[in-house]
Design an enzyme around this catalytic site. Structure first.
Site, PDB file in Angstrom:
ATOM      1  N   HIS A  83      54.912  24.491  -0.683  1.00 22.94           N
ATOM      2  CA  HIS A  83      53.577  25.313   0.457  1.00 22.94           C
ATOM      3  C   HIS A  83      53.389  26.241   0.250  1.00 22.94           C
ATOM      4  O   HIS A  83      53.249  27.495   0.181  1.00 22.94           O
ATOM      5  CB  HIS A  83      54.375  25.954   1.817  1.00 22.94           C
ATOM      6  CG  HIS A  83      55.011  24.571   2.809  1.00 22.94           C
ATOM      7  ND1 HIS A  83      54.346  24.721   3.612  1.00 22.94           N
ATOM      8  CD2 HIS A  83      56.215  23.777   2.937  1.00 22.94           C
ATOM      9  CE1 HIS A  83      55.151  23.106   4.566  1.00 22.94           C
ATOM     10  NE2 HIS A  83      56.587  23.144   3.856  1.00 22.94           N
TER      11      HIS A  83
ATOM     12  N   SER B 241      33.463  36.691 -19.478  1.00 21.87           N
ATOM     13  CA  SER B 241      32.411  36.983 -18.484  1.00 21.87           C
ATOM     14  C   SER B 241      31.891  37.722 -19.379  1.00 21.87           C
ATOM     15  O   SER B 241      31.829  38.452 -19.846  1.00 21.87           O
ATOM     16  CB  SER B 241      33.732  37.874 -17.337  1.00 21.87           C
ATOM     17  OG  SER B 241      32.384  38.535 -16.659  1.00 21.87           O
TER      18      SER B 241
ATOM     19  N   LYS C 223      37.872  39.815 -18.293  1.00 20.65           N
ATOM     20  CA  LYS C 223      38.916  38.356 -18.047  1.00 20.65           C
ATOM     21  C   LYS C 223      38.147  37.186 -19.291  1.00 20.65           C
ATOM     22  O   LYS C 223      37.494  37.155 -20.307  1.00 20.65           O
ATOM     23  CB  LYS C 223      36.694  38.180 -17.292  1.00 20.65           C
ATOM     24  CG  LYS C 223      36.860  39.051 -15.732  1.00 20.65           C
ATOM     25  CD  LYS C 223      38.195  38.108 -15.218  1.00 20.65           C
ATOM     26  CE  LYS C 223      37.951  37.163 -14.374  1.00 20.65           C
ATOM     27  NZ  LYS C 223      36.799  37.163 -13.621  1.00 20.65           N
TER      28      LYS C 223
ATOM     29  N   GLU D 251      39.131  24.216 -14.392  1.00 25.38           N
ATOM     30  CA  GLU D 251      38.335  24.503 -12.978  1.00 25.38           C
ATOM     31  C   GLU D 251      37.409  23.860 -13.698  1.00 25.38           C
ATOM     32  O   GLU D 251      36.734  23.071 -12.263  1.00 25.38           O
ATOM     33  CB  GLU D 251      37.132  25.980 -13.151  1.00 25.38           C
ATOM     34  CG  GLU D 251      37.572  26.928 -13.135  1.00 25.38           C
ATOM     35  CD  GLU D 251      37.313  28.536 -13.459  1.00 25.38           C
ATOM     36  OE1 GLU D 251      36.548  28.670 -12.034  1.00 25.38           O
ATOM     37  OE2 GLU D 251      37.625  29.027 -14.624  1.00 25.38           O
TER      38      GLU D 251
ATOM     39  N   TYR E 233      22.155 -12.831  -6.461  1.00 27.51           N
ATOM     40  CA  TYR E 233      21.648 -11.049  -6.243  1.00 27.51           C
ATOM     41  C   TYR E 233      20.447 -10.291  -5.995  1.00 27.51           C
ATOM     42  O   TYR E 233      19.898 -10.915  -4.828  1.00 27.51           O
ATOM     43  CB  TYR E 233      21.674 -11.921  -7.870  1.00 27.51           C
ATOM     44  CG  TYR E 233      20.002 -10.293  -8.643  1.00 27.51           C
ATOM     45  CD1 TYR E 233      20.844  -9.443  -9.460  1.00 27.51           C
ATOM     46  CD2 TYR E 233      18.752 -10.584  -7.853  1.00 27.51           C
ATOM     47  CE1 TYR E 233      20.477  -8.609  -9.930  1.00 27.51           C
ATOM     48  CE2 TYR E 233      18.402  -8.647  -9.415  1.00 27.51           C
ATOM     49  CZ  TYR E 233      19.474  -8.346  -9.752  1.00 27.51           C
ATOM     50  OH  TYR E 233      18.656  -6.929 -10.224  1.00 27.51           O
TER      51      TYR E 233
ATOM     52  N   GLN F 279      20.562  -3.239  -9.495  1.00 35.59           N
ATOM     53  CA  GLN F 279      19.748  -2.392 -10.802  1.00 35.59           C
ATOM     54  C   GLN F 279      20.763  -0.353 -10.383  1.00 35.59           C
ATOM     55  O   GLN F 279      20.605  -0.230 -11.419  1.00 35.59           O
ATOM     56  CB  GLN F 279      18.325  -2.660 -10.658  1.00 35.59           C
ATOM     57  CG  GLN F 279      17.647  -1.638 -12.003  1.00 35.59           C
ATOM     58  CD  GLN F 279      16.589  -2.151 -11.870  1.00 35.59           C
ATOM     59  OE1 GLN F 279      16.219  -2.887 -12.485  1.00 35.59           O
ATOM     60  NE2 GLN F 279      15.834  -1.482 -11.924  1.00 35.59           N
TER      61      GLN F 279
HETATM   62  N1  ARG Z   1      17.637  -4.651 -14.581  1.00 36.97           N
HETATM   63  C1  ARG Z   1      18.052  -5.736 -13.671  1.00 36.97           C
HETATM   64  C2  ARG Z   1      19.453  -4.987 -12.971  1.00 36.97           C
HETATM   65  O1  ARG Z   1      19.451  -4.487 -13.411  1.00 36.97           O
HETATM   66  C3  ARG Z   1      18.132  -6.570 -14.511  1.00 36.97           C
HETATM   67  C4  ARG Z   1      18.495  -8.543 -13.489  1.00 36.97           C
HETATM   68  C5  ARG Z   1      17.024  -8.251 -12.603  1.00 36.97           C
HETATM   69  N2  ARG Z   1      16.881  -9.530 -11.951  1.00 36.97           N
HETATM   70  C6  ARG Z   1      15.940 -10.366 -11.566  1.00 36.97           C
HETATM   71  N3  ARG Z   1      15.934 -11.232 -10.947  1.00 36.97           N
HETATM   72  N4  ARG Z   1      14.753  -8.890 -10.761  1.00 36.97           N
HETATM   73  O2  ARG Z   1      20.161  -5.699 -12.559  1.00 36.97           O
END
Ligand code: ARG
Length: 463
Positions: A161, A282, A288, A295, A322, A327
């Site tokens: 504490h 400071s 200071k 920090e 994907y 990205q």
């Molecule tokens: N610049 C894209 C990324 O960072 C690469 C892959 C893009 N693939 C696609 N099918 N558009 O993910």
């Protein structure tokens, strides 16, 4: 934008150019060029594999590898023309390769997609960064062990504490920090196992019809194994999330250490001095000397926690496989890496330079009734039940508060007002050295235990 600037790499299907703003908005080359080295490394391994599989001739492979070597040199010499029209690092490098070596350059992308390419690049990149971070963590841990060994017998108040609780050794306190970092390094190394898997070969999402040799590419790139499912390989960024999670924990640990350093360097505590090179002054208050480094590290927890949440939110509910959402994984990950590396470096430089004010620490422990528990334990050894001895010592402390006296400053007759079981030998347990030395078991604060723990820590570090 003129049609000439239209992206040549997918132009076939398109009847109009990308909107100029959309082109800027969707481009990632501004940040993903950071992975150019890994992109080239991955492409060279892919080309070697394609030649072994009979998909490329050896001459084609050699032209590709040589061309990519030259491109790496161009980038490193600052001579490479990055183009937003070419969207990302992958297409910039591939387009340049075709410029340089002609039609053979266009064959590099056989049997792969940017989807498995980018996933591979990030993993290679993160693997390299993990190696550097591991080195900085180890340097900091070594610094803590060295300091703990030197301060094994230095006495300070231990707190609960933030109130003085019991005396501890400064070495023991430093080893608590060491333990936090030891677990952080374990987490880092564990994360690396899942980072070091190869997506290449997953192609866009379903795999490829070419007779690729994934194990071979894997071996060339030093991956521990391939990602077993092509859909998962191109889509999941859990390894990056995991890295951000361990980063958040590690920086949280550093923020706790920082907080103690900030407190301890204040005039009110004055337990330690930080050399001037880790502090600033400071512009208005001449007296200071501010502990800026701790920090700032304490403040860095905010952005790192933010990156973790950003990546978790990015991944949440994404359907396979994907999606362009991914990205957005790079900037948080890059910044988490940079922040962690920076904090560790600052700490690894600073920790060995801490100068404890041993007399001040000792005096703080002496003043705060820190040996009250020792007196209670003493009475238990004389046959009094712990709850009763707790009550007796509580009264003695109240008397001490009233008289402005620590327990060790009371006379025997004064102490005996509270229990006639107290004898001359009580003063041994009321000393600070007696108190810390008595906690002599594994994990305890005794100087001998600190030295033994340092020895174990050195073993662990080597491992
Ligand atoms: N610049 C894209 C990324 O960072 C690469 C892959 C893009 N693939 C696609 N099918 N558009 O993910």
């Amino acid at each position: 934008m003129s049609d000439q600037q239209q992206n040549q790499l997918w132009g076939g299907r398109f009847s109009e150019s990308t909107d100029a703003f959309v082109q800027e908005f969707t481009a990632s080359v501004g940040f993903d060029r950071r992975m150019y080295r890994q992109d080239i490394q991955g492409s060279q391994a892919h080309a070697s594999m394609l030649a072994e599989a009979g998909v490329l001739t050896n001459d084609e492979r050699d032209a590709i590898i040589q061309g990519l070597d030259e491109i790496r040199a161009e980038i490193e010499a600052g001579q490479f023309q990055w183009s937003v029209a070419l969207e990302d690092v992958h297409m910039n490098i591939e387009a340049r390769l075709t410029d340089k070596i002609g039609i053979t350059g266009k064959k590099l992308h056989t049997g792969r997609s940017r989807n498995d390419q980018v996933a591979t690049d990030i993993r290679l990149w993160l693997r390299d960064e993990i190696a550097l971070i591991d080195g900085e963590m180890t340097r900091l841990m070594t610094g803590l062990l060295d300091l703990a060994e030197r301060e094994a017998a230095t006495i300070m108040p231990g707190f609960t504490h933030l109130q003085t609780a019991q005396p501890v050794t400064f070495g023991h306190h430093l080893l608590a920090w060491f333990e936090m970092l030891k677990r952080d390094r374990e987490r880092l190394r564990d994360c690396r196992k899942r980072v070091n898997r190869m997506p290449l070969g997953a192609a866009a999402l379903a795999g490829t019809t070419y007779p690729i040799l994934r194990e071979r590419t894997c071996e060339l790139l030093g991956f521990d194994g391939v990602c077993e499912n092509s859909l998962d390989a191109v889509s999941d960024r859990d390894f990056a999330i995991e890295f951000c999670a361990l980063t958040a924990l590690c920086v949280t640990h550093l923020s706790r250490i920082s907080e103690e350093l900030v407190l301890w360097t204040s005039a009110q505590f004055n337990f330690i001095d930080l050399p001037d090179r880790f502090c600033t002054g400071s512009s208005i208050m001449p007296q200071k000397k501010n502990p800026d480094v701790p920090e700032l590290v304490r403040g860095k927890t905010g952005r790192v926690n933010g990156h973790l949440i950003a990546l978790l939110t990015l991944m949440k509910s994404q359907p396979l496989a994907y999606n362009k959402d991914n990205q957005e994984d790079k900037e948080p990950l890059y910044d988490a890496v940079d922040t962690l590396a920076g904090c560790l470096r600052a700490f690894a430089d600073m920790i060995p330079a801490l100068e404890p004010n041993r007399e001040v620490m000792r005096e703080a422990a002496r003043r705060g009734f820190a040996t009250a528990t020792d007196l209670a334990d003493y009475l238990v050894r004389k046959g009094i039940a712990f709850r009763d001895s707790h009550e007796i010592v509580g009264k003695a402390v109240a008397h001490g508060v009233d008289q402005k006296k620590d327990l060790s400053e009371m006379s025997l007759s004064e102490l005996r007002q509270f229990s006639d079981q107290i004898d001359e030998d009580v003063f041994e347990v009321l000393t600070l050295e007696g108190s810390v030395s008595a906690r002599n078991h594994i994990g305890g604060t005794a100087p001998d235990q600190v030295r033994a723990a340092v020895a174990r820590g050195r073993e662990a570090i080597g491992g």
